[in-house]
Design a protein around this motif. Structure first.
Motif, PDB file in Angstrom:
ATOM      1  N   SER A   1       0.942  -1.041  -0.132  1.00 13.84           N
ATOM      2  CA  SER A   1       0.034   0.073   0.017  1.00 13.84           C
ATOM      3  C   SER A   1       0.981   1.086   0.063  1.00 13.84           C
ATOM      4  O   SER A   1       1.748   1.304   0.627  1.00 13.84           O
ATOM      5  N   MET A   2       0.253   2.215  -0.922  1.00 14.91           N
ATOM      6  CA  MET A   2       1.173   3.682  -0.825  1.00 14.91           C
ATOM      7  C   MET A   2       0.046   4.645  -1.202  1.00 14.91           C
ATOM      8  O   MET A   2      -0.956   4.329  -1.568  1.00 14.91           O
ATOM      9  N   ILE A   3       0.582   5.835  -0.803  1.00 17.37           N
ATOM     10  CA  ILE A   3      -0.191   7.090  -0.938  1.00 17.37           C
ATOM     11  C   ILE A   3      -0.244   7.698  -2.191  1.00 17.37           C
ATOM     12  O   ILE A   3       0.989   8.117  -2.709  1.00 17.37           O
ATOM     13  N   PRO A   4      -1.249   7.637  -3.179  1.00 20.17           N
ATOM     14  CA  PRO A   4      -1.521   8.513  -4.501  1.00 20.17           C
ATOM     15  C   PRO A   4      -1.356   9.929  -4.176  1.00 20.17           C
ATOM     16  O   PRO A   4      -1.997  10.528  -3.326  1.00 20.17           O
ATOM     17  N   THR A   5      -0.504  10.558  -5.160  1.00 24.02           N
ATOM     18  CA  THR A   5      -0.398  12.048  -5.252  1.00 24.02           C
ATOM     19  C   THR A   5      -0.706  12.328  -6.790  1.00 24.02           C
ATOM     20  O   THR A   5      -0.247  11.500  -7.352  1.00 24.02           O
ATOM     21  N   PRO A   6      -0.799  13.543  -6.980  1.00 25.42           N
ATOM     22  CA  PRO A   6      -0.968  13.965  -8.295  1.00 25.42           C
ATOM     23  C   PRO A   6       0.471  13.635  -9.311  1.00 25.42           C
ATOM     24  O   PRO A   6       0.419  13.662 -10.401  1.00 25.42           O
ATOM     25  N   ASN A   7       1.424  13.645  -8.548  1.00 26.59           N
ATOM     26  CA  ASN A   7       2.928  13.231  -9.053  1.00 26.59           C
ATOM     27  C   ASN A   7       3.355  11.864  -8.524  1.00 26.59           C
ATOM     28  O   ASN A   7       4.577  11.504  -8.868  1.00 26.59           O
ATOM     29  N   GLY A   8       2.609  11.138  -8.351  1.00 31.43           N
ATOM     30  CA  GLY A   8       2.973   9.626  -8.207  1.00 31.43           C
ATOM     31  C   GLY A   8       2.641   9.238  -6.642  1.00 31.43           C
ATOM     32  O   GLY A   8       2.092   9.747  -5.915  1.00 31.43           O
ATOM     33  N   TYR A   9       2.986   7.922  -6.430  1.00 27.55           N
ATOM     34  CA  TYR A   9       2.922   7.248  -5.055  1.00 27.55           C
ATOM     35  C   TYR A   9       3.992   7.770  -4.183  1.00 27.55           C
ATOM     36  O   TYR A   9       5.377   7.718  -4.696  1.00 27.55           O
ATOM     37  N   ILE A  10       3.815   7.976  -2.808  1.00 32.09           N
ATOM     38  CA  ILE A  10       4.655   8.301  -1.775  1.00 32.09           C
ATOM     39  C   ILE A  10       4.453   7.441  -0.722  1.00 32.09           C
ATOM     40  O   ILE A  10       3.324   6.833  -0.636  1.00 32.09           O
ATOM     41  N   GLU A  11       5.467   7.508   0.465  1.00 33.28           N
ATOM     42  CA  GLU A  11       5.334   6.797   1.344  1.00 33.28           C
ATOM     43  C   GLU A  11       5.730   7.780   2.673  1.00 33.28           C
ATOM     44  O   GLU A  11       6.139   8.780   2.397  1.00 33.28           O
ATOM     45  N   PRO A  12       5.453   7.421   3.792  1.00 31.65           N
ATOM     46  CA  PRO A  12       5.978   8.151   5.132  1.00 31.65           C
ATOM     47  C   PRO A  12       7.524   8.348   5.002  1.00 31.65           C
ATOM     48  O   PRO A  12       8.045   7.578   4.456  1.00 31.65           O
ATOM     49  N   GLY A  13       7.877   9.405   5.835  1.00 28.77           N
ATOM     50  CA  GLY A  13       9.167   9.685   5.481  1.00 28.77           C
ATOM     51  C   GLY A  13      10.102   8.781   6.277  1.00 28.77           C
ATOM     52  O   GLY A  13      11.292   8.802   5.959  1.00 28.77           O
ATOM     53  N   VAL A  14       9.786   7.781   7.466  1.00 27.35           N
ATOM     54  CA  VAL A  14      10.484   7.246   8.185  1.00 27.35           C
ATOM     55  C   VAL A  14      10.718   5.895   7.284  1.00 27.35           C
ATOM     56  O   VAL A  14      10.085   5.467   6.541  1.00 27.35           O
TER      57      VAL A  14
END
Length: 330
Positions: A171-184
């Motif tokens: 599971s990853m978080i979608p954004t307008p510029n692609g998927y991101i993860e928490p910073g840790v």
């Protein structure tokens, strides 16, 4: 069908103590039933995502048309039981250290068994009498789906499960510029508290969560009520009815790559995987391979919806597909 009167029954499920010297833990729940249906019934338990409670499946808001998801399925003969997260809501409030994933799934499995026994015997407390339970289904959304996968793998609680808005792969978080993860870093997430685990652009830029959670057709007032309470720590004093005060502690690990890969591979019942068009599931096609022991995996994407499916104006399309799957399995 729309005019039939449904019964709503608020109660506490009882979970077997997790240690011999412990006390019974209670889990808040609402049962929705059409008492006019007769004969064998399918009973469905719904588990909400992180930061939400049983009212996610019973959303009642001026900017949303009825029915709720629980009502939708109940009008079609399902006995729907919507559950609070273990340790929050109307049940026993627990410290975070008592709400780890292993303890949670053990407690919820026993609470489901407790409830089904009383439904069959007609002793749960409602006015509808005994229920002839035919099949049991589990629905989990987001973190509730992660919990459901692990519970099913360990305890075989249900005859089939529906995994909504969660990836058994990553599971990853979608954004307008692609998927991101928490910073840790992934290796450190299990060792951190909620604030430390959810750092970086996911929470520092609120537009990212807004994009992931709600499409533009969701009424703005509803979006504001849902998203202005604080994340990951609740800042608001008065919370909307569907928001929980706390997050289960395993939310710190839910975006780890393959966090439930081993458990998903052990699930040996039919699985429905449903996502929004914008969701935390990067590639829906990959999900079929995660459930290696399942006899049948059904994939469905709800077009025009983001992660919070039950807030979407298109939500009944997902429920319709889910109910067809119910009928096929039952």
């Amino acid at each position: 069908m729309a005019d039939r009167e449904l019964l709503q029954f608020h109660f506490n499920m009882e979970a077997t103590p997790t240690v011999p010297t412990g006390s019974v833990r209670k889990i808040g729940a609402v049962l929705v039933i059409d008492p006019e249906f007769s004969g064998p019934r399918t009973v469905c338990f719904g588990f909400p995502g992180g930061g939400y409670n049983k009212f996610y499946y019973l959303l009642d808001h001026p900017d949303l048309t009825r029915p709720s998801q629980a009502e939708y399925h109940a009008r079609r003969g399902i006995v729907f039981i919507s559950c609070d997260p273990f340790g929050d809501g109307d049940g026993t409030r627990l410290a975070q250290e008592e709400r780890d994933l292993e303890t949670t799934v053990r407690a919820v499995d026993s609470a489901v068994a407790w409830t089904l026994e009383r439904l069959r015997a007609g002793t749960l407390g409602g006015s509808w009498g005994s229920v002839e339970v035919d099949k049991t289904l589990g629905i989990g959304h987001s973190l509730g789906a992660m919990q459901l996968i692990v519970q099913q793998a360990l305890y075989s609680t249900f005859d089939a499960i529906a995994v909504l808005g969660f990836s058994a792969v990553h599971s990853m978080i979608p954004t307008p510029n692609g998927y991101i993860e928490p910073g840790v870093q992934e290796s450190d997430r299990a060792k951190t508290n909620l604030e430390d685990a959810w750092t970086g652009p996911i929470v520092e830029n609120s537009s990212h969560l807004r994009f992931a959670y709600h499409c533009d057709d969701v009424p703005q007032r509803l979006v504001d009520e849902d998203m202005n309470v604080g994340f990951p720590t609740r800042r608001a004093h008065d919370l909307p009815p569907w928001i929980s005060q706390t997050f289960p502690p395993f939310v710190t690990e839910c975006l780890n790559d393959g966090i439930v890969r081993k458990e998903a591979a052990l699930v040996d019942v039919p699985v429905f995987v449903g996502t929004g068009q914008i969701d935390i599931v990067p590639d829906l096609k990959d999900e079929s391979n995660a459930y290696k022991a399942s006899p049948q995996v059904t994939l469905y994407e709800l077009g025009g919806s983001a992660h919070m499916h039950n807030f979407s104006p298109k939500r009944q399309t997902l429920w319709s597909e889910l109910h067809k799957w119910f009928e096929f399995q039952c």
